[in-house]
Motif scaffolding. Structure first.
Motif, PDB file in Angstrom:
ATOM      1  N   LYS A 152     -14.111  13.690  17.341  1.00  0.00           N
ATOM      2  CA  LYS A 152     -14.963  12.955  15.920  1.00  0.00           C
ATOM      3  C   LYS A 152     -14.821  13.581  14.409  1.00  0.00           C
ATOM      4  CE  LYS A 152     -18.451  10.645  16.896  1.00  0.00           C
ATOM      5  NZ  LYS A 152     -19.039   9.562  16.826  1.00  0.00           N
ATOM      6  N   MET A 153     -14.834  13.205  14.178  1.00  0.00           N
ATOM      7  CA  MET A 153     -13.909  13.087  12.314  1.00  0.00           C
ATOM      8  C   MET A 153     -15.267  13.864  11.737  1.00  0.00           C
ATOM      9  SD  MET A 153     -12.551  10.332  10.393  1.00  0.00           S
ATOM     10  CE  MET A 153     -11.641  11.445   9.010  1.00  0.00           C
ATOM     11  N   ASN A 154     -14.868  14.850  11.013  1.00  0.00           N
ATOM     12  CA  ASN A 154     -15.954  15.197  10.220  1.00  0.00           C
ATOM     13  C   ASN A 154     -16.023  14.780   8.371  1.00  0.00           C
ATOM     14  OD1 ASN A 154     -17.154  17.680   8.061  1.00  0.00           O
ATOM     15  ND2 ASN A 154     -15.636  18.396   7.937  1.00  0.00           N
ATOM     16  N   TRP A 155     -16.959  13.797   8.894  1.00  0.00           N
ATOM     17  CA  TRP A 155     -17.667  13.767   7.518  1.00  0.00           C
ATOM     18  C   TRP A 155     -19.195  13.132   6.527  1.00  0.00           C
ATOM     19  CZ3 TRP A 155     -19.061   7.791   7.104  1.00  0.00           C
ATOM     20  CH2 TRP A 155     -20.227   7.870   8.145  1.00  0.00           C
ATOM     21  N   SER A 156     -19.134  12.540   5.469  1.00  0.00           N
ATOM     22  CA  SER A 156     -20.700  12.485   5.324  1.00  0.00           C
ATOM     23  C   SER A 156     -20.544  11.699   4.158  1.00  0.00           C
ATOM     24  CB  SER A 156     -20.551  13.501   4.676  1.00  0.00           C
ATOM     25  OG  SER A 156     -20.442  14.208   3.420  1.00  0.00           O
ATOM     26  N   TYR A 157     -21.532  11.001   3.888  1.00  0.00           N
ATOM     27  CA  TYR A 157     -21.978  10.021   2.900  1.00  0.00           C
ATOM     28  C   TYR A 157     -22.967  10.220   2.014  1.00  0.00           C
ATOM     29  CZ  TYR A 157     -23.612   5.517   1.350  1.00  0.00           C
ATOM     30  OH  TYR A 157     -24.280   3.950   0.479  1.00  0.00           O
ATOM     31  N   SER A 158     -22.034   9.774   0.042  1.00  0.00           N
ATOM     32  CA  SER A 158     -22.947   9.957  -0.751  1.00  0.00           C
ATOM     33  C   SER A 158     -23.378   8.509  -1.324  1.00  0.00           C
ATOM     34  CB  SER A 158     -22.043  10.361  -1.296  1.00  0.00           C
ATOM     35  OG  SER A 158     -22.868  10.066  -3.320  1.00  0.00           O
ATOM     36  N   GLU A 159     -23.644   7.852  -1.481  1.00  0.00           N
ATOM     37  CA  GLU A 159     -25.243   6.766  -1.902  1.00  0.00           C
ATOM     38  C   GLU A 159     -24.628   6.447  -2.965  1.00  0.00           C
ATOM     39  OE1 GLU A 159     -27.010   4.522  -1.342  1.00  0.00           O
ATOM     40  OE2 GLU A 159     -28.117   5.237   0.540  1.00  0.00           O
ATOM     41  N   THR A 160     -23.569   7.231  -3.587  1.00  0.00           N
ATOM     42  CA  THR A 160     -23.108   7.207  -5.085  1.00  0.00           C
ATOM     43  C   THR A 160     -21.446   6.779  -5.135  1.00  0.00           C
ATOM     44  OG1 THR A 160     -24.837   8.908  -6.838  1.00  0.00           O
ATOM     45  CG2 THR A 160     -22.457   7.831  -8.025  1.00  0.00           C
ATOM     46  N   ASN A 161     -21.454   5.333  -5.226  1.00  0.00           N
ATOM     47  CA  ASN A 161     -19.803   4.788  -5.481  1.00  0.00           C
ATOM     48  C   ASN A 161     -19.293   5.044  -6.569  1.00  0.00           C
ATOM     49  OD1 ASN A 161     -21.912   2.142  -6.873  1.00  0.00           O
ATOM     50  ND2 ASN A 161     -20.138   1.903  -7.380  1.00  0.00           N
ATOM     51  N   ARG A 162     -17.607   4.843  -6.643  1.00  0.00           N
ATOM     52  CA  ARG A 162     -17.204   5.274  -7.550  1.00  0.00           C
ATOM     53  C   ARG A 162     -17.109   4.225  -8.718  1.00  0.00           C
ATOM     54  NH1 ARG A 162     -11.400   5.528  -5.261  1.00  0.00           N
ATOM     55  NH2 ARG A 162     -11.638   3.229  -4.166  1.00  0.00           N
ATOM     56  N   ILE A 163     -16.970   4.875  -9.913  1.00  0.00           N
ATOM     57  CA  ILE A 163     -17.052   3.721 -10.776  1.00  0.00           C
ATOM     58  C   ILE A 163     -16.157   2.586 -11.254  1.00  0.00           C
ATOM     59  CG2 ILE A 163     -15.386   5.831 -12.242  1.00  0.00           C
ATOM     60  CD1 ILE A 163     -18.059   4.123 -14.522  1.00  0.00           C
ATOM     61  N   GLY A 164     -16.285   1.252 -11.062  1.00  0.00           N
ATOM     62  CA  GLY A 164     -15.570   0.331 -11.303  1.00  0.00           C
ATOM     63  C   GLY A 164     -15.074   0.008  -9.845  1.00  0.00           C
ATOM     64  N   ASP A 165     -15.479   0.484  -8.217  1.00  0.00           N
ATOM     65  CA  ASP A 165     -15.210   0.455  -7.171  1.00  0.00           C
ATOM     66  C   ASP A 165     -15.160  -0.995  -6.740  1.00  0.00           C
ATOM     67  OD1 ASP A 165     -13.903   0.746  -4.747  1.00  0.00           O
ATOM     68  OD2 ASP A 165     -15.558   2.190  -4.147  1.00  0.00           O
ATOM     69  N   HIS A 166     -14.063  -1.526  -6.386  1.00  0.00           N
ATOM     70  CA  HIS A 166     -14.240  -3.164  -5.795  1.00  0.00           C
ATOM     71  C   HIS A 166     -15.376  -3.023  -3.926  1.00  0.00           C
ATOM     72  CE1 HIS A 166     -12.359  -5.262  -9.127  1.00  0.00           C
ATOM     73  NE2 HIS A 166     -11.383  -3.940  -8.251  1.00  0.00           N
ATOM     74  N   ILE A 167     -15.977  -3.576  -4.155  1.00  0.00           N
ATOM     75  CA  ILE A 167     -16.970  -3.640  -2.833  1.00  0.00           C
ATOM     76  C   ILE A 167     -15.792  -4.127  -1.453  1.00  0.00           C
ATOM     77  CG2 ILE A 167     -19.104  -4.790  -1.213  1.00  0.00           C
ATOM     78  CD1 ILE A 167     -20.700  -4.913  -4.315  1.00  0.00           C
ATOM     79  N   TRP A 168     -15.907  -5.658  -1.732  1.00  0.00           N
ATOM     80  CA  TRP A 168     -14.501  -6.626  -1.584  1.00  0.00           C
ATOM     81  C   TRP A 168     -13.442  -6.676  -1.738  1.00  0.00           C
ATOM     82  CZ3 TRP A 168     -12.718 -11.322   0.063  1.00  0.00           C
ATOM     83  CH2 TRP A 168     -12.485 -11.757   1.021  1.00  0.00           C
ATOM     84  N   TRP A 169     -12.317  -6.535  -0.644  1.00  0.00           N
ATOM     85  CA  TRP A 169     -10.652  -6.878  -1.307  1.00  0.00           C
ATOM     86  C   TRP A 169      -9.996  -7.351  -0.283  1.00  0.00           C
ATOM     87  CZ3 TRP A 169      -8.792  -8.951  -6.722  1.00  0.00           C
ATOM     88  CH2 TRP A 169      -7.412  -9.165  -6.103  1.00  0.00           C
ATOM     89  N   ILE A 170      -9.486  -8.671  -0.322  1.00  0.00           N
ATOM     90  CA  ILE A 170      -8.440  -8.711   0.952  1.00  0.00           C
ATOM     91  C   ILE A 170      -7.821 -10.126   0.212  1.00  0.00           C
ATOM     92  CG2 ILE A 170      -8.530 -10.141   2.866  1.00  0.00           C
ATOM     93  CD1 ILE A 170     -10.900  -9.293   4.204  1.00  0.00           C
ATOM     94  N   SER A 171      -6.392  -9.696   0.021  1.00  0.00           N
ATOM     95  CA  SER A 171      -5.721 -10.303  -0.407  1.00  0.00           C
ATOM     96  C   SER A 171      -5.350 -11.921  -0.302  1.00  0.00           C
ATOM     97  CB  SER A 171      -4.331  -9.884  -1.378  1.00  0.00           C
ATOM     98  OG  SER A 171      -4.720  -8.260  -1.849  1.00  0.00           O
ATOM     99  N   ASP A 172      -4.935 -12.919  -0.669  1.00  0.00           N
ATOM    100  CA  ASP A 172      -4.718 -14.219  -0.566  1.00  0.00           C
ATOM    101  C   ASP A 172      -3.290 -14.673  -0.359  1.00  0.00           C
ATOM    102  OD1 ASP A 172      -4.448 -16.384   0.151  1.00  0.00           O
ATOM    103  OD2 ASP A 172      -5.621 -17.505  -1.442  1.00  0.00           O
ATOM    104  N   VAL A 173      -2.471 -14.341   0.308  1.00  0.00           N
ATOM    105  CA  VAL A 173      -0.610 -14.628   0.518  1.00  0.00           C
ATOM    106  C   VAL A 173      -0.297 -15.359   0.611  1.00  0.00           C
ATOM    107  CG1 VAL A 173      -1.074 -11.591   0.956  1.00  0.00           C
ATOM    108  CG2 VAL A 173      -0.550 -13.356   2.738  1.00  0.00           C
ATOM    109  N   SER A 174      -1.006 -16.398   0.886  1.00  0.00           N
ATOM    110  CA  SER A 174      -0.609 -17.586   1.468  1.00  0.00           C
ATOM    111  C   SER A 174       0.343 -18.402   0.466  1.00  0.00           C
ATOM    112  CB  SER A 174      -2.134 -19.385   1.113  1.00  0.00           C
ATOM    113  OG  SER A 174      -2.753 -19.256   0.194  1.00  0.00           O
ATOM    114  N   LYS A 175      -0.132 -18.116  -0.924  1.00  0.00           N
ATOM    115  CA  LYS A 175       1.264 -18.821  -2.251  1.00  0.00           C
ATOM    116  C   LYS A 175       2.934 -17.858  -1.556  1.00  0.00           C
ATOM    117  CE  LYS A 175       2.128 -18.931  -6.672  1.00  0.00           C
ATOM    118  NZ  LYS A 175       2.231 -18.597  -8.027  1.00  0.00           N
ATOM    119  N   PHE A 176       2.490 -16.941  -1.550  1.00  0.00           N
ATOM    120  CA  PHE A 176       3.814 -16.502  -0.748  1.00  0.00           C
ATOM    121  C   PHE A 176       4.352 -16.702   0.456  1.00  0.00           C
ATOM    122  CE2 PHE A 176       6.627 -12.662   1.296  1.00  0.00           C
ATOM    123  CZ  PHE A 176       7.361 -12.942   0.405  1.00  0.00           C
ATOM    124  N   GLN A 177       3.381 -17.049   1.147  1.00  0.00           N
ATOM    125  CA  GLN A 177       3.736 -17.056   2.296  1.00  0.00           C
ATOM    126  C   GLN A 177       4.772 -18.862   2.343  1.00  0.00           C
ATOM    127  OE1 GLN A 177       0.228 -16.809   4.896  1.00  0.00           O
ATOM    128  NE2 GLN A 177       0.977 -15.315   5.956  1.00  0.00           N
TER     129      GLN A 177
END
Length: 204
Positions: A152-177
């Motif tokens: 098990k990992m030793n981890w905890s949760y803070s409600e305060t998110n990092r400033i400027g943080d993205h909630i979701w980022w997945i790159s669409d690589v279809s152009k390169f492909q």
């Protein structure tokens, strides 16, 4: 208010395959580090267009691998696995730990560079990352680390998110492909974490 989408609605969403190269970066919050990357990106494009130089901007998602020296706020897979191995505390910042990032192994990234090198184009721009092939949320990454290390990992949760943080980022690589159809992924998130663990277990 939470909004739930059916799988069909999700698959029809404009960003279902990830963020493509047309997303605007204007009027959004960036770090100074991020702003410097934008400046370099535009310069590379201009050199290509002005002088017909064979240049490309690779806009990376999370770039990682077994030698990644991750830190608390950068290179999260490497740092997370280091905490999993050593037992050091890890803190998750905001969004219930459900923020998502794609992760591309350094081999897959350099292999993309090599394909471009073999057949370069002028002033190209490519989003490059793990795409739908290799991505995870924080809580999913923690579960994988626990599975790989067997503890098990030793981890905890803070409600305060990092400033400027993205909630979701997945790159669409279809152009390169589409430009380099012989290029393909060899590593998933689990593969990456396993290799980080194997290569660093005795060192950390």
């Amino acid at each position: 208010m939470l909004i739930y989408l059916t799988s069909n609605e999700c698959s029809n969403h404009g960003y279902a395959q990830g963020i493509d190269e047309t997303m605007s970066i204007d009027q959004t919050k960036h770090s100074l580090f991020g702003a410097s990357k934008v400046a370099a990106d535009v310069l590379v494009q201009e050199y290509g267009r002005y002088f017909e130089m064979k240049t490309a901007c690779f806009r990376g998602g999370c770039l990682t691998g077994p030698s990644h020296a991750g830190t608390k706020l950068h290179g999260f897979l490497s740092y997370l696995m280091r905490c999993a191995i050593t037992g050091n505390h890890y803190e998750v910042y905001g969004y219930k730990g459900k923020q998502v990032r794609d992760n591309i192994h350094s081999y897959d990234l350099v292999n993309a560079f090599y394909h471009f090198y073999q057949n370069p184009r002028i002033a190209e721009v490519y989003n490059i990352g793990g795409s739908r092939h290799s991505n995870c949320s924080m809580v999913e990454a923690i579960a994988l680390c626990e599975e790989i290390t067997g503890k098990k990992m030793n981890w905890s949760y803070s409600e305060t998110n990092r400033i400027g943080d993205h909630i979701w980022w997945i790159s669409d690589v279809s152009k390169f492909q589409s430009h380099y159809p012989d290029w393909y992924f060899q590593y998933t998130v689990k593969d990456i974490l396993q290799e980080i663990y194997t290569n660093n277990l005795d060192r950390w």
